[in-house]
Design a protein around this motif. Structure first.
Motif: not given
Length: 297
Positions: A83-108
């Protein structure tokens, strides 16, 4: 004769069956993927829960990552979906709040073999106006033709954003903060909900007017900014809404509006909504279809 000694117990059968394993966070996720949406991949993919006894609370993302690593160590082809909310729990805030889907998935953030859902969690993929409409019509035995559109769901945008912000705020707090139930505030609307959230936050010295609360609300709104079309706005906003809270909210609203006792329990509605989406394939998010197709090759 090959020895089983070096093969992890969970993978003894798989070692000789072959095929591709896709680990999900819970048995409920497995049921939706395997039974409702991607049953046509059963000859290629085995969907399995990573949580102990199939429960998301027993592992979630951590369990998915561990299972994928274990499978790979046994020379098995394995992938995971979290789930995306996993990023919140793992303190990966920058990726969680990324609004651009392409950039979001590219972060991997967890590697190429772990797909992070672009929506908050599995429930978000059920929040389709057409699926609600079809299920409500069935529940009323075709007596009514419910007018459920993206605009209908957006009528509750403010409440949903406040409930989601409550989740993002609590996810960033120390473990001593008691997390609210998934159904918290589902029966409250407008000022009533505003006051309920404020009363809860006051326990921790916060309010809806606190800077951190307002900042997260603005971040959520950024996902739908500049979208005037209700369909496009709902599609983009629903990526970042707390899916379970949203589903509980709509179940409560539609239960009251149409007097449907069978529509008041969100957990009982999930399978029905998944079926509605499966029957109209165009309702199933392209992201999921592309991901499963990639895993199957």
């Amino acid at each position: 004769m090959s020895s089983f000694k070096k093969i992890a117990p969970d993978f003894i059968g798989s070692k000789y069956e072959g095929g591709i394993k896709v680990f999900l966070e819970s048995t409920e996720d497995v049921r939706i993927f395997s039974d409702h949406w991607f049953s046509d991949y059963q000859d290629k993919i085995s969907f399995e829960s990573a949580g102990k006894d199939g429960k998301k609370s027993s592992g979630g993302c951590t369990a998915v990552l561990r299972k994928v690593r274990e499978a790979e160590s046994q020379q098995l082809t394995a992938y995971g979906i979290v789930d995306r909310d996993t990023l919140l729990k793992d303190n990966k805030q920058d990726v969680f709040w990324e609004t651009d889907d392409t950039k979001f998935h590219a972060a991997s953030p967890y590697g190429d073999n772990i797909h992070v859902l672009r929506r908050w969690e599995m429930e978000n993929y059920l929040l389709k106006p057409e699926a609600f409409k079809s299920e409500l019509r069935c529940k009323t035995l075709n007596r009514l033709e419910p007018e459920i559109t993206a605009k209908t769901l957006l009528n509750h945008e403010d409440d949903l954003i406040k409930l989601t912000t409550l989740s993002t705020i609590l996810a960033n707090k120390e473990s001593s903060v008691k997390f609210t139930s998934e159904g918290f505030g589902s029966a409250n609307i407008g000022e009533d909900l505003h006051n309920k959230i404020n009363n809860y936050l006051s326990t921790y010295g916060m309010t809806l007017e606190s800077s951190e609360f307002l900042e997260d609300m603005a971040k959520i709104l950024a996902f739908a900014n500049n979208e005037q079309s209700p369909d496009a706005r709902w599609d983009k906003l629903s990526r970042i809404l707390d899916g379970k809270r949203a589903l509980y909210k709509f179940c409560s609203i539609f239960n009251k509006e149409y007097g449907l006792k069978g529509f008041q329990f969100a957990d009982e509605v999930k399978g029905s909504l998944a079926d509605r989406i499966a029957s109209k394939r165009e309702l199933l998010d392209e992201e999921l279809c592309d991901t499963i197709e990639r895993f199957s090759k």
